[in-house]
Design a protein around this motif. Sequence first.
Motif, short mmCIF file in Angstrom:
data_model
loop_
_atom_site.label_atom_id
_atom_site.label_comp_id
_atom_site.label_asym_id
_atom_site.label_seq_id
_atom_site.Cartn_x
_atom_site.Cartn_y
_atom_site.Cartn_z
N ARG A 1 0.85 -1.20 0.00
CA ARG A 1 0.00 0.00 0.00
C ARG A 1 0.88 1.24 0.00
NH1 ARG A 1 -4.94 0.89 4.23
NH2 ARG A 1 -6.00 -0.43 2.71
N GLN A 2 0.43 2.29 -0.72
CA GLN A 2 1.15 3.56 -0.79
C GLN A 2 0.17 4.71 -0.58
OE1 GLN A 2 2.78 3.34 -4.77
NE2 GLN A 2 4.65 2.30 -4.09
N ILE A 3 0.60 5.72 0.20
CA ILE A 3 -0.21 6.90 0.45
C ILE A 3 0.68 8.13 0.27
CG2 ILE A 3 -1.72 8.12 2.05
CD1 ILE A 3 -2.10 5.51 3.57
N GLU A 4 0.17 9.11 -0.45
CA GLU A 4 0.88 10.37 -0.64
C GLU A 4 0.15 11.48 0.13
OE1 GLU A 4 2.09 13.49 -4.24
OE2 GLU A 4 1.82 11.35 -4.67
N PHE A 5 0.93 12.24 0.91
CA PHE A 5 0.39 13.36 1.68
C PHE A 5 0.93 14.67 1.09
CE2 PHE A 5 0.36 9.71 4.46
CZ PHE A 5 -0.89 9.78 5.06
N ILE A 6 0.02 15.55 0.75
CA ILE A 6 0.36 16.84 0.14
C ILE A 6 -0.10 17.93 1.11
CG2 ILE A 6 -0.24 18.43 -1.74
CD1 ILE A 6 -0.57 15.90 -3.50
N SER B 1 4.68 12.98 12.40
CA SER B 1 3.58 13.79 11.88
C SER B 1 2.36 12.90 11.66
CB SER B 1 3.99 14.44 10.56
OG SER B 1 4.17 13.43 9.56
N TYR B 2 1.20 13.51 11.49
CA TYR B 2 -0.01 12.71 11.33
C TYR B 2 0.05 11.83 10.08
CZ TYR B 2 -1.77 15.92 7.71
OH TYR B 2 -1.93 16.64 6.55
N GLY B 3 0.72 12.31 9.02
CA GLY B 3 0.81 11.51 7.80
C GLY B 3 1.65 10.26 7.99
N ALA B 4 2.83 10.43 8.57
CA ALA B 4 3.71 9.29 8.80
C ALA B 4 3.06 8.28 9.72
CB ALA B 4 5.05 9.75 9.37
N LEU B 5 2.41 8.77 10.78
CA LEU B 5 1.75 7.86 11.72
C LEU B 5 0.60 7.11 11.04
CD1 LEU B 5 1.51 10.12 14.91
CD2 LEU B 5 3.10 8.23 14.51
N THR B 6 -0.20 7.83 10.26
CA THR B 6 -1.32 7.19 9.56
C THR B 6 -0.83 6.11 8.62
OG1 THR B 6 -2.66 9.21 9.71
CG2 THR B 6 -3.26 7.61 8.01
N TYR C 1 4.97 5.73 2.13
CA TYR C 1 4.37 7.05 2.00
C TYR C 1 5.37 8.09 1.52
CZ TYR C 1 6.61 7.79 6.58
OH TYR C 1 7.52 7.86 7.60
N GLN C 2 4.83 9.17 0.99
CA GLN C 2 5.57 10.39 0.70
C GLN C 2 4.91 11.53 1.47
OE1 GLN C 2 5.68 11.19 -3.51
NE2 GLN C 2 7.05 9.48 -3.96
N LEU C 3 5.74 12.41 2.06
CA LEU C 3 5.26 13.65 2.67
C LEU C 3 5.73 14.80 1.78
CD1 LEU C 3 6.09 13.18 6.47
CD2 LEU C 3 3.97 12.64 5.29
N ASN C 4 4.94 15.13 0.78
CA ASN C 4 5.29 16.20 -0.13
C ASN C 4 4.68 17.50 0.39
OD1 ASN C 4 6.67 14.36 -1.76
ND2 ASN C 4 4.79 13.79 -2.80
N ALA C 5 5.32 18.03 1.45
CA ALA C 5 4.79 19.16 2.18
C ALA C 5 5.84 20.27 2.25
CB ALA C 5 4.38 18.74 3.59
N TYR C 6 5.37 21.52 2.18
CA TYR C 6 6.27 22.68 2.12
C TYR C 6 5.70 23.75 3.05
CZ TYR C 6 9.57 25.82 -0.39
OH TYR C 6 10.60 26.66 -0.73
N SER C 7 6.44 24.09 4.09
CA SER C 7 5.97 25.06 5.08
C SER C 7 5.75 26.44 4.46
CB SER C 7 6.98 25.18 6.22
OG SER C 7 7.07 23.99 6.95
N VAL D 1 -3.71 12.30 -0.10
CA VAL D 1 -4.38 13.20 0.85
C VAL D 1 -3.86 14.61 0.63
CG1 VAL D 1 -4.79 13.71 3.29
CG2 VAL D 1 -4.60 11.32 2.52
N VAL D 2 -4.76 15.54 0.33
CA VAL D 2 -4.40 16.94 0.08
C VAL D 2 -4.89 17.80 1.24
CG1 VAL D 2 -4.54 18.89 -1.51
CG2 VAL D 2 -4.62 16.54 -2.40
N HIS D 3 -3.97 18.51 1.90
CA HIS D 3 -4.32 19.36 3.05
C HIS D 3 -3.66 20.73 2.82
CE1 HIS D 3 -5.14 20.99 6.86
NE2 HIS D 3 -4.51 20.15 7.66
N LEU D 4 -4.26 21.53 1.95
CA LEU D 4 -3.74 22.85 1.60
C LEU D 4 -4.85 23.89 1.73
CD1 LEU D 4 -1.59 22.09 -1.58
CD2 LEU D 4 -0.72 22.98 0.59
N GLY D 5 -4.53 25.01 2.34
CA GLY D 5 -5.50 26.08 2.49
C GLY D 5 -5.26 26.93 3.72
N THR D 6 -4.57 26.38 4.70
CA THR D 6 -4.31 27.14 5.93
C THR D 6 -3.57 28.43 5.62
OG1 THR D 6 -4.24 25.11 7.24
CG2 THR D 6 -3.24 27.07 8.19
N ASN D 7 -2.52 28.38 4.80
CA ASN D 7 -1.75 29.58 4.51
C ASN D 7 -2.52 30.56 3.61
OD1 ASN D 7 0.72 29.01 5.94
ND2 ASN D 7 1.07 27.39 4.45
N ASP D 8 -3.42 30.04 2.78
CA ASP D 8 -4.22 30.93 1.93
C ASP D 8 -5.10 31.86 2.75
OD1 ASP D 8 -4.07 29.66 -1.11
OD2 ASP D 8 -3.88 28.13 0.45
#
Length: 373
Positions: free
Chosen positions: A156-161, A192-197, A205-211, A256-263
Amino acid sequence: MFTAPAALLAALLTALLSGAGAAGTAQAAPAAPQPQPVRAKGVLAQVHTAGRVEDAGSTVRYSWPGVYFEGRVRGTGVGVVLDDSAADYDVQVDGVTVATLVTPGRTTHWINGLRNSTHTVRLVKRNDSPWATSTFGGFVAAPGGAVLSRPAARSRQIEFIGDSLTVGYGNLSTSRDCTSEQVSRNTDADVSYGALTARRLGADYQLNAYSGLGMVRNYNGGSPDVTYRTFYDRALLNVPGDVWRNPGTWRPQIVVVHLGTNDFSTALNPGEPWTPDSLAAAYRTAYGEFLKKLRTRYGAATTIVAVGAGAFAGHVQQVVKARADAGDSRVRYWLLDDSGLDFLGCHWHYSAHDDRLIADRLTSFLGGLPTAR
């Protein structure tokens, strides 16, 4: 586990020869093939990784947080070959963290005094350092030992954005007030929640996340010439125009896409080209186009989970509905329930406690999704 054909042939011949004997004589069961030392050249011949890396043969290069490398060694010690003066790492042996390396630079870090047996070893990049390129040169065994064939990939593979909330920004901090140095030392993408999940679901998994980056607007309107979408295609974040080339092994069942907080988390500043309504409209348009890009990249069988939270939750709901109305039945909306979160990480980010709580809820949601692969 990938085994060289010659090793397979040798194991088969050994089993056949050990089974030869006089008729009517009880024979011992053939011994199981033993792990073989790695003889192929190149780092990727000896380690398993699911992260976005660029293969340079004797090294691999990468930028995203949470990139991990897994290997196996036989013997009393293992060396970790690194060239990275920007990021921190954890070294884990047999599932236990045995060292945290703070901006190690160019080094071979040794873990010695192990039992003389076969060990699993895992190296994971703890924080984000998008201004720099990280380099890993593989694992080496102590004298008398050997690096063995790499562990098998998970099915199984999960990508977190996402942004800093997905990175794990400052999640180990005991205070919300942090210097930049404290943020770096107290960020651990591996919890992080992604790695734990992913680990709870037995997934690579990949954590393709940018602060600090958003879908169309960055934190407090900063760096208006770029957004998260500027960097998504890259392996090396600090190399303009770089494009990660999927080796064909990355085919996530879930993204999983989690973008919008910075917007939306900061008020619009004078001079920004937005009104509240135009920002929301641009966000929804860009989000919809980004989901189309993911669908084209990964195909119809991948389930895309769009996370809604706070001020942008309703906008994400609208985008998901539009995709469903267009016939895309594998885009799902997930409202991130923030009840019980303490936001005690640096600068009001998720704490490690929050990451665990979110992982509990997200694991339950993802575990109930249909996956075709």
